[in-house]
Scaffold this motif. Structure first.
Motif, PDB file in Angstrom:
ATOM      1  N   GLY A 122     -48.840  22.892   3.565  1.00  0.00           N
ATOM      2  CA  GLY A 122     -47.780  22.088   4.167  1.00  0.00           C
ATOM      3  C   GLY A 122     -48.265  20.768   4.738  1.00  0.00           C
ATOM      4  O   GLY A 122     -47.619  19.736   4.587  1.00  0.00           O
ATOM      5  N   HIS A 123     -49.425  20.783   5.381  1.00  0.00           N
ATOM      6  CA  HIS A 123     -49.820  19.599   6.156  1.00  0.00           C
ATOM      7  C   HIS A 123     -50.445  18.484   5.322  1.00  0.00           C
ATOM      8  O   HIS A 123     -50.829  17.444   5.847  1.00  0.00           O
ATOM      9  N   LYS A 124     -50.521  18.672   4.005  1.00  0.00           N
ATOM     10  CA  LYS A 124     -50.980  17.584   3.135  1.00  0.00           C
ATOM     11  C   LYS A 124     -49.795  16.821   2.543  1.00  0.00           C
ATOM     12  O   LYS A 124     -49.981  15.849   1.831  1.00  0.00           O
ATOM     13  N   ILE A 125     -48.586  17.312   2.792  1.00  0.00           N
ATOM     14  CA  ILE A 125     -47.392  16.688   2.188  1.00  0.00           C
ATOM     15  C   ILE A 125     -46.378  16.303   3.271  1.00  0.00           C
ATOM     16  O   ILE A 125     -45.180  16.380   3.044  1.00  0.00           O
ATOM     17  N   TYR A 126     -46.853  15.912   4.442  1.00  0.00           N
ATOM     18  CA  TYR A 126     -45.979  15.461   5.545  1.00  0.00           C
ATOM     19  C   TYR A 126     -45.159  16.607   6.137  1.00  0.00           C
ATOM     20  O   TYR A 126     -44.091  16.399   6.697  1.00  0.00           O
ATOM     21  N   GLY A 127     -45.696  17.821   5.988  1.00  0.00           N
ATOM     22  CA  GLY A 127     -45.103  18.991   6.625  1.00  0.00           C
ATOM     23  C   GLY A 127     -46.022  19.458   7.745  1.00  0.00           C
ATOM     24  O   GLY A 127     -47.028  18.814   8.043  1.00  0.00           O
ATOM     25  N   PRO A 128     -45.673  20.595   8.375  1.00  0.00           N
ATOM     26  CA  PRO A 128     -46.482  21.091   9.496  1.00  0.00           C
ATOM     27  C   PRO A 128     -47.781  21.773   9.047  1.00  0.00           C
ATOM     28  O   PRO A 128     -47.937  22.135   7.883  1.00  0.00           O
ATOM     29  N   LYS A 129     -48.690  21.942   9.973  1.00  0.00           N
ATOM     30  CA  LYS A 129     -49.935  22.685   9.733  1.00  0.00           C
ATOM     31  C   LYS A 129     -49.686  24.187   9.866  1.00  0.00           C
ATOM     32  O   LYS A 129     -48.695  24.592  10.445  1.00  0.00           O
ATOM     33  N   GLY A 130     -50.602  24.964   9.315  1.00  0.00           N
ATOM     34  CA  GLY A 130     -50.499  26.412   9.482  1.00  0.00           C
ATOM     35  C   GLY A 130     -49.507  27.079   8.544  1.00  0.00           C
ATOM     36  O   GLY A 130     -49.099  28.204   8.771  1.00  0.00           O
ATOM     37  N   VAL A 131     -49.088  26.379   7.503  1.00  0.00           N
ATOM     38  CA  VAL A 131     -48.226  26.994   6.500  1.00  0.00           C
ATOM     39  C   VAL A 131     -48.663  26.517   5.117  1.00  0.00           C
ATOM     40  O   VAL A 131     -49.102  25.380   4.954  1.00  0.00           O
ATOM     41  N   GLY A 132     -48.577  27.417   4.166  1.00  0.00           N
ATOM     42  CA  GLY A 132     -48.914  27.083   2.792  1.00  0.00           C
ATOM     43  C   GLY A 132     -48.206  28.050   1.870  1.00  0.00           C
ATOM     44  O   GLY A 132     -47.411  28.886   2.318  1.00  0.00           O
ATOM     45  N   ALA A 133     -48.480  27.914   0.593  1.00  0.00           N
ATOM     46  CA  ALA A 133     -47.857  28.820  -0.361  1.00  0.00           C
ATOM     47  C   ALA A 133     -48.824  29.106  -1.500  1.00  0.00           C
ATOM     48  O   ALA A 133     -49.766  28.345  -1.745  1.00  0.00           O
ATOM     49  N   LEU A 134     -48.579  30.240  -2.140  1.00  0.00           N
ATOM     50  CA  LEU A 134     -49.317  30.592  -3.354  1.00  0.00           C
ATOM     51  C   LEU A 134     -48.294  30.915  -4.437  1.00  0.00           C
ATOM     52  O   LEU A 134     -47.415  31.755  -4.237  1.00  0.00           O
ATOM     53  N   TYR A 135     -48.402  30.198  -5.545  1.00  0.00           N
ATOM     54  CA  TYR A 135     -47.579  30.525  -6.711  1.00  0.00           C
ATOM     55  C   TYR A 135     -48.306  31.611  -7.483  1.00  0.00           C
ATOM     56  O   TYR A 135     -49.504  31.488  -7.774  1.00  0.00           O
ATOM     57  N   VAL A 136     -47.581  32.685  -7.798  1.00  0.00           N
ATOM     58  CA  VAL A 136     -48.138  33.783  -8.591  1.00  0.00           C
ATOM     59  C   VAL A 136     -47.203  34.040  -9.772  1.00  0.00           C
ATOM     60  O   VAL A 136     -46.065  34.474  -9.584  1.00  0.00           O
ATOM     61  N   ARG A 137     -47.684  33.765 -10.967  1.00  0.00           N
ATOM     62  CA  ARG A 137     -46.861  33.889 -12.178  1.00  0.00           C
ATOM     63  C   ARG A 137     -46.341  35.319 -12.353  1.00  0.00           C
ATOM     64  O   ARG A 137     -47.074  36.290 -12.163  1.00  0.00           O
TER      65      ARG A 137
END
Ligand SMILES: *Cc1c(COP(=O)(O)O)cnc(C)c1O
Length: 416
Positions: free
Chosen positions: A202-217
């Motif tokens: 999140g925090h590399k795209i002008y969003g908050p820190k401490g959140v992310g995502a994983l895409y799993v096919r």
């Protein structure tokens, strides 16, 4: 213009005000637990989480069901690497990665290596690009996963992930990419690029820190993964723990905003970055661009100034926030392992500074930075004995060259 100027967007970005606005309701009245099934507080939170999941999926051409919420790209990388290694143990025990990955990939790889896996770390060329041919040769019948990042956080180099994805499909090997530096800001399509797992933050795209995502096919093939965190079975059992609803809403909104303005932002930020680069390179000699000259993320400029040391340089322009090496290095005075992998050489590696601009960077700020950086480099070089010696040598060489060439001066005639 406000000082200091922030030029470290590869480390983290400011939260876009529109992202904050989207988050605030979920820190106030809409505070429900997205796993609460018995009342409207829970339903409201769940709705918000599912909307955000869709926003993440949209920018990479995935479906919402394929998105798992995590605490950031570090955790996503851990789940992808440790989770796949554990799940596919019967199929094989070999993983391929490359030398300039973020530590959040290299360290989990080292961990599984200590637990019975074999890891191949591919070298890169002078620009930081991995050779798909070498990758093809590294894959064996024991290989279960290839993990190659998209955009590099330190030098900006973009890896040929489409080509790598196709190659992995061809060999029946899963392909994970750490896309922290390119997710939502560069075009990505997981189907076209053959990506099976993708990490973002999140925090590399002008969003908050401490959140992310994983895409799993989920289809062609259906990727399975052991969880790293157990308890409660949230996120299809892959990542337990109460969801951070405000942060998730923020990351979803941030991804949507990046997606909407992607083409314009690429153009605008590239132009600003090139203005910065041209400004520095026109005025300063003995300056070296680290990373690929064209295949790089738009906002990154990593430069080595010969005869000056990166750390002292940055102390000289304390009103510009840049970075020597990456933000997460534990030993900041050691030359960067990424530059080492490129074979940049110790002297140039010591003089490297990473400038990374962003959505809110202005032309005025770039021009100010050019002036400050050039003035500081010139001042430090004027005090540097090695710079003086090198100049002396150059002068002598030039003198010798004109002598030995022995070319007579052009005959003097009347100038017209
Ligand atoms: C920032 C970054 C990470 C770590 O992301 P967090 O969300 O801070 O854990 C991992 N990989 C790359 C390439 C990054 O730029």
């Amino acid at each position: 213009m406000k000082l200091p100027i922030y030029m470290d967007h590869n480390a983290t970005t400011p939260v876009d005000p529109r992202v904050l606005d989207a988050m605030l309701p979920y820190l106030r009245g809409s505070f429900g637990n997205a796993a609460s099934r018995n009342h409207s507080f829970g339903w409201e939170a769940e709705r918000a989480v599912e909307q955000a999941r869709g926003q993440i999926a949209t920018v990479i051409g995935a479906s919402a069901k394929e998105i798992i919420w995590t605490s950031g790209a570090t955790e996503s990388n851990n789940i992808a690497i440790k989770g796949v290694a554990a799940m596919y143990r019967d199929k094989g025990n070999h993983i391929v990665t490359q030398a300039t990955e973020h530590k959040a990939v290299l360290d989990p790889c080292e961990y599984i290596e200590e637990h019975g896996c074999r890891v191949t770390v591919l070298p890169v060329d002078q620009y930081g690009v991995v050779d798909p041919g070498q990758l093809r040769e590294a894959i064996t019948d024991q290989t279960i996963l290839v993990s190659i990042m998209h955009g590099n956080n330190e030098i900006g180099t973009i890896q040929p992930i489409g080509e790598i994805g196709a190659l992995c499909k061809d060999r029946g090997v899963l392909f994970h990419t750490d896309a922290s530096q390119s997710f939502a800001t560069l075009p990505i399509n997981v189907d076209e690029m053959g990506v099976d797992l993708l990490s973002c933050s999140g925090h590399k795209i002008y969003g908050p820190k401490g959140v992310g995502a994983l895409y799993v096919r989920r289809k062609h093939p259906r990727v399975r993964c052991e969880p790293v965190i157990h308890g409660g079975g949230h996120e299809r059992g892959l990542r337990s723990g109460t969801l951070n609803v405000p942060a998730i809403v923020g990351m979803g909104k941030a991804a949507e905003l990046c997606g909407e303005t992607q083409a314009e932002e690429i153009q605008c930020i590239t132009a600003l970055r090139d203005r910065f680069k041209d400004g520095l390179f026109t005025r300063l000699s003995d300056t070296h661009l680290n990373g690929h000259p064209t295949r790089r993320i738009p906002n990154n400029l990593n430069v080595s100034f010969k005869y000056v040391e990166g750390e002292s340089l940055m102390m000289g322009f304390s009103d510009i926030a840049a970075s020597s090496g990456s933000a997460c290095m534990s030993a900041p005075l050691e030359p960067s392992y990424v530059l080492e992998a490129l074979g940049v050489g110790e002297e140039l590696a010591q003089g490297a500074v990473r400038f990374s601009i962003g959505r809110f960077t202005t032309e005025e700020e770039v021009d100010y930075a050019i002036e400050r950086v050039c003035a500081t480099v010139e001042k430090l070089r004027a005090m540097s004995p090695t710079y003086e010696m090198a100049r002396e040598k150059k002068r002598k060489k030039r003198g010798q060259a004109t002598l030995s060439a022995g070319s007579p001066l052009p005959p003097k005639g009347p100038s017209r």
